[in-house]
Design a protein around this motif. Structure first.
Motif: not given
Length: 87
Positions: A11, A21, A57, A68-69, A71-73, A75, A79-80, A83
């Motif tokens: 990030l 991200t 990570e 994972r990228e 998923y993070i996008k 959020l 939430q980011k 993290l």
């Protein structure tokens, strides 16, 4: 026999305080690209320099990093930020 390379999900905090991200094998090189020191970087970050890496990570494969990228996008910003705070 090839050596396994770690993939990273990361990030960035942009100069306008937005979060970006991405994934990379070499996060230091990728950060330099995003900041315009090297050729490359994303169009999004080009207009929001300078950027700083605030979280990363390790992942075992490119496939895992992409998942994972993605998923993070999904959020929320809050939430980011949580993290980032955890690390």
């Amino acid at each position: 026999m090839s050596e396994q390379q770690d993939w990273w999900v990361y990030l960035l905090r942009c100069s306008d305080d937005s979060l970006y991200t991405g994934i990379a094998v070499d996060t230091e090189r990728r950060l330099r690209e995003h900041n315009g020191e090297l050729k490359g970087g994303a169009r999004y970050t080009r207009a929001r320099r300078p950027v700083q890496m605030v979280w990363r990570e390790a992942c075992d494969s490119r496939s895992e990093a992409l998942k994972r990228e993605a998923y993070i996008k999904t959020l929320t910003r809050e939430q980011k930020l949580a993290l980032i705070k955890q690390s």
